[in-house]
Write a protein that holds these residues in place. Structure first.
Motif, PDB file in Angstrom:
ATOM      1  N   GLY A  12       0.815  -1.212   0.000  1.00 17.86           N
ATOM      2  CA  GLY A  12       0.000   0.000   0.000  1.00 17.86           C
ATOM      3  C   GLY A  12       0.844   1.255   0.000  1.00 17.86           C
ATOM      4  O   GLY A  12       2.076   1.205   0.024  1.00 17.86           O
ATOM      5  N   TYR A  13       0.172   2.375  -0.032  1.00 18.57           N
ATOM      6  CA  TYR A  13       0.817   3.683  -0.058  1.00 18.57           C
ATOM      7  C   TYR A  13       1.439   3.970   1.305  1.00 18.57           C
ATOM      8  O   TYR A  13       0.812   3.798   2.331  1.00 18.57           O
ATOM      9  CB  TYR A  13      -0.215   4.745  -0.425  1.00 18.57           C
ATOM     10  N   GLY A  14       2.685   4.425   1.292  1.00 17.79           N
ATOM     11  CA  GLY A  14       3.394   4.688   2.538  1.00 17.79           C
ATOM     12  C   GLY A  14       3.596   6.151   2.848  1.00 17.79           C
ATOM     13  O   GLY A  14       4.249   6.489   3.815  1.00 17.79           O
ATOM     14  N   GLY A  15       3.025   7.035   2.041  1.00 13.43           N
ATOM     15  CA  GLY A  15       3.146   8.462   2.297  1.00 13.43           C
ATOM     16  C   GLY A  15       4.172   9.131   1.407  1.00 13.43           C
ATOM     17  O   GLY A  15       4.900   8.478   0.671  1.00 13.43           O
ATOM     18  N   LYS A  16       4.212  10.448   1.487  1.00 16.94           N
ATOM     19  CA  LYS A  16       5.131  11.226   0.659  1.00 16.94           C
ATOM     20  C   LYS A  16       6.385  11.496   1.457  1.00 16.94           C
ATOM     21  O   LYS A  16       6.335  12.009   2.565  1.00 16.94           O
ATOM     22  CB  LYS A  16       4.467  12.536   0.256  1.00 16.94           C
ATOM     23  N   GLY A  17       7.534  11.127   0.889  1.00 16.21           N
ATOM     24  CA  GLY A  17       8.822  11.414   1.509  1.00 16.21           C
ATOM     25  C   GLY A  17       9.280  12.802   1.127  1.00 16.21           C
ATOM     26  O   GLY A  17       8.522  13.597   0.571  1.00 16.21           O
ATOM     27  N   ALA A  18      10.518  13.090   1.379  1.00 20.20           N
ATOM     28  CA  ALA A  18      11.075  14.411   1.078  1.00 20.20           C
ATOM     29  C   ALA A  18      11.096  14.689  -0.419  1.00 20.20           C
ATOM     30  O   ALA A  18      10.902  15.818  -0.844  1.00 20.20           O
ATOM     31  CB  ALA A  18      12.488  14.507   1.638  1.00 20.20           C
ATOM     32  N   ASP A  19      11.313  13.659  -1.231  1.00 20.36           N
ATOM     33  CA  ASP A  19      11.448  13.895  -2.662  1.00 20.36           C
ATOM     34  C   ASP A  19      10.501  13.076  -3.531  1.00 20.36           C
ATOM     35  O   ASP A  19      10.394  13.325  -4.717  1.00 20.36           O
ATOM     36  CB  ASP A  19      12.893  13.616  -3.092  1.00 20.36           C
ATOM     37  N   ALA A  20       9.823  12.086  -2.976  1.00 22.32           N
ATOM     38  CA  ALA A  20       8.934  11.249  -3.798  1.00 22.32           C
ATOM     39  C   ALA A  20       7.998  10.435  -2.914  1.00 22.32           C
ATOM     40  O   ALA A  20       8.240  10.270  -1.720  1.00 22.32           O
ATOM     41  CB  ALA A  20       9.759  10.303  -4.665  1.00 22.32           C
ATOM     42  N   ARG A  22       6.331   7.193  -1.380  1.00 16.44           N
ATOM     43  CA  ARG A  22       6.886   5.916  -0.938  1.00 16.44           C
ATOM     44  C   ARG A  22       5.775   4.878  -0.866  1.00 16.44           C
ATOM     45  O   ARG A  22       4.624   5.200  -0.568  1.00 16.44           O
ATOM     46  CB  ARG A  22       7.511   6.047   0.450  1.00 16.44           C
ATOM     47  N   TRP A  23       6.131   3.639  -1.127  1.00 20.53           N
ATOM     48  CA  TRP A  23       5.190   2.535  -1.050  1.00 20.53           C
ATOM     49  C   TRP A  23       5.690   1.517  -0.043  1.00 20.53           C
ATOM     50  O   TRP A  23       6.889   1.290   0.082  1.00 20.53           O
ATOM     51  CB  TRP A  23       5.035   1.870  -2.417  1.00 20.53           C
ATOM     52  N   VAL A  24       4.766   0.918   0.686  1.00 22.45           N
ATOM     53  CA  VAL A  24       5.109  -0.163   1.609  1.00 22.45           C
ATOM     54  C   VAL A  24       5.136  -1.437   0.782  1.00 22.45           C
ATOM     55  O   VAL A  24       4.177  -1.751   0.077  1.00 22.45           O
ATOM     56  CB  VAL A  24       4.072  -0.288   2.749  1.00 22.45           C
ATOM     57  N   VAL A  25       6.263  -2.150   0.849  1.00 19.67           N
ATOM     58  CA  VAL A  25       6.419  -3.389   0.100  1.00 19.67           C
ATOM     59  C   VAL A  25       6.781  -4.512   1.068  1.00 19.67           C
ATOM     60  O   VAL A  25       7.354  -4.268   2.130  1.00 19.67           O
ATOM     61  CB  VAL A  25       7.502  -3.268  -0.996  1.00 19.67           C
ATOM     62  N   ARG A  26       6.417  -5.733   0.679  1.00 16.15           N
ATOM     63  CA  ARG A  26       6.746  -6.899   1.487  1.00 16.15           C
ATOM     64  C   ARG A  26       7.617  -7.818   0.638  1.00 16.15           C
ATOM     65  O   ARG A  26       7.245  -8.198  -0.469  1.00 16.15           O
ATOM     66  CB  ARG A  26       5.491  -7.637   1.919  1.00 16.15           C
ATOM     67  N   CYS A  27       8.776  -8.168   1.174  1.00 16.05           N
ATOM     68  CA  CYS A  27       9.693  -9.068   0.483  1.00 16.05           C
ATOM     69  C   CYS A  27       9.162 -10.497   0.599  1.00 16.05           C
ATOM     70  O   CYS A  27       8.375 -10.810   1.500  1.00 16.05           O
ATOM     71  CB  CYS A  27      11.085  -8.957   1.111  1.00 16.05           C
ATOM     72  N   ALA A  28       9.609 -11.369  -0.274  1.00 14.43           N
ATOM     73  CA  ALA A  28       9.203 -12.774  -0.237  1.00 14.43           C
ATOM     74  C   ALA A  28       9.593 -13.434   1.095  1.00 14.43           C
ATOM     75  O   ALA A  28       8.967 -14.402   1.512  1.00 14.43           O
ATOM     76  CB  ALA A  28       9.822 -13.531  -1.403  1.00 14.43           C
ATOM     77  N   CYS A  29      10.614 -12.893   1.785  1.00 13.46           N
ATOM     78  CA  CYS A  29      11.038 -13.454   3.071  1.00 13.46           C
ATOM     79  C   CYS A  29      10.136 -13.004   4.215  1.00 13.46           C
ATOM     80  O   CYS A  29      10.229 -13.513   5.322  1.00 13.46           O
ATOM     81  CB  CYS A  29      12.482 -13.073   3.374  1.00 13.46           C
ATOM     82  N   GLY A  30       9.280 -12.000   3.960  1.00 23.32           N
ATOM     83  CA  GLY A  30       8.354 -11.517   4.980  1.00 23.32           C
ATOM     84  C   GLY A  30       8.694 -10.156   5.553  1.00 23.32           C
ATOM     85  O   GLY A  30       7.933  -9.600   6.334  1.00 23.32           O
ATOM     86  N   ALA A  31       9.842  -9.604   5.195  1.00 19.00           N
ATOM     87  CA  ALA A  31      10.259  -8.298   5.707  1.00 19.00           C
ATOM     88  C   ALA A  31       9.511  -7.174   4.981  1.00 19.00           C
ATOM     89  O   ALA A  31       9.261  -7.259   3.782  1.00 19.00           O
ATOM     90  CB  ALA A  31      11.761  -8.109   5.519  1.00 19.00           C
ATOM     91  N   TYR A  32       9.179  -6.122   5.721  1.00 21.14           N
ATOM     92  CA  TYR A  32       8.510  -4.954   5.160  1.00 21.14           C
ATOM     93  C   TYR A  32       9.505  -3.809   5.046  1.00 21.14           C
ATOM     94  O   TYR A  32      10.320  -3.592   5.936  1.00 21.14           O
ATOM     95  CB  TYR A  32       7.352  -4.510   6.060  1.00 21.14           C
ATOM     96  N   GLU A  33       9.422  -3.055   3.939  1.00 24.33           N
ATOM     97  CA  GLU A  33      10.269  -1.878   3.730  1.00 24.33           C
ATOM     98  C   GLU A  33       9.497  -0.842   2.923  1.00 24.33           C
ATOM     99  O   GLU A  33       8.421  -1.125   2.407  1.00 24.33           O
ATOM    100  CB  GLU A  33      11.560  -2.256   3.002  1.00 24.33           C
ATOM    101  N   HIS A  34      10.062   0.364   2.815  1.00 31.30           N
ATOM    102  CA  HIS A  34       9.516   1.426   1.975  1.00 31.30           C
ATOM    103  C   HIS A  34      10.372   1.547   0.730  1.00 31.30           C
ATOM    104  O   HIS A  34      11.596   1.458   0.809  1.00 31.30           O
ATOM    105  CB  HIS A  34       9.539   2.774   2.705  1.00 31.30           C
ATOM    106  N   ARG A  35       9.736   1.778  -0.411  1.00 32.44           N
ATOM    107  CA  ARG A  35      10.455   1.988  -1.670  1.00 32.44           C
ATOM    108  C   ARG A  35       9.746   3.060  -2.483  1.00 32.44           C
ATOM    109  O   ARG A  35       8.529   3.204  -2.421  1.00 32.44           O
ATOM    110  CB  ARG A  35      10.504   0.706  -2.512  1.00 32.44           C
ATOM    111  N   LYS A  36      10.530   3.796  -3.283  1.00 27.73           N
ATOM    112  CA  LYS A  36       9.968   4.786  -4.185  1.00 27.73           C
ATOM    113  C   LYS A  36       9.364   4.062  -5.385  1.00 27.73           C
ATOM    114  O   LYS A  36       9.900   3.060  -5.855  1.00 27.73           O
ATOM    115  CB  LYS A  36      11.058   5.732  -4.687  1.00 27.73           C
ATOM    116  N   ALA A  37       8.272   4.603  -5.916  1.00 25.37           N
ATOM    117  CA  ALA A  37       7.598   4.005  -7.067  1.00 25.37           C
ATOM    118  C   ALA A  37       8.520   3.948  -8.279  1.00 25.37           C
ATOM    119  O   ALA A  37       8.574   2.934  -8.975  1.00 25.37           O
ATOM    120  CB  ALA A  37       6.325   4.771  -7.401  1.00 25.37           C
ATOM    121  N   LYS A  38       9.259   5.024  -8.532  1.00 29.14           N
ATOM    122  CA  LYS A  38      10.115   5.045  -9.718  1.00 29.14           C
ATOM    123  C   LYS A  38      11.233   4.001  -9.619  1.00 29.14           C
ATOM    124  O   LYS A  38      11.659   3.454 -10.626  1.00 29.14           O
ATOM    125  CB  LYS A  38      10.685   6.438  -9.973  1.00 29.14           C
ATOM    126  N   VAL A  39      11.694   3.684  -8.433  1.00 32.59           N
ATOM    127  CA  VAL A  39      12.725   2.660  -8.258  1.00 32.59           C
ATOM    128  C   VAL A  39      12.140   1.280  -8.559  1.00 32.59           C
ATOM    129  O   VAL A  39      12.764   0.455  -9.225  1.00 32.59           O
ATOM    130  CB  VAL A  39      13.307   2.705  -6.825  1.00 32.59           C
TER     131      VAL A  39
END
Length: 68
Positions: A12-20, A22-39
């Motif tokens: 889901g949507y993780g909010g707006k960072g300083a420059d872009a 961010r999206w909340v993503v879940r890795c196949a291992c189960g860990a959650y992180e934030h990533r930019k859409a363009k990345v």
């Protein structure tokens, strides 16, 4: 949401960072992180969490820079 990029699934949507946005993503291992859409869309870098990236480096016989 729901799309897969590499080992990441967009949760889901993780909010707006300083420059872009961010999206909340879940890795196949189960860990959650934030990533930019363009990345995610451009496939920049490795599309896995930092934990999986670290393990991959160790398996390849390379010591990650943060532990050199």
């Amino acid at each position: 949401t729901g799309r897969t990029f590499g080992r990441f699934r967009v949760i889901g949507y993780g909010g707006k960072g300083a420059d872009a946005a961010r999206w909340v993503v879940r890795c196949a291992c189960g860990a959650y992180e934030h990533r930019k859409a363009k990345v995610l869309k451009a496939g920049l870098g490795r599309l896995m969490c930092s934990r999986c990236d670290h393990l991959q480096e160790l398996k390849a016989g390379r010591v990650p820079p943060s532990h050199a």
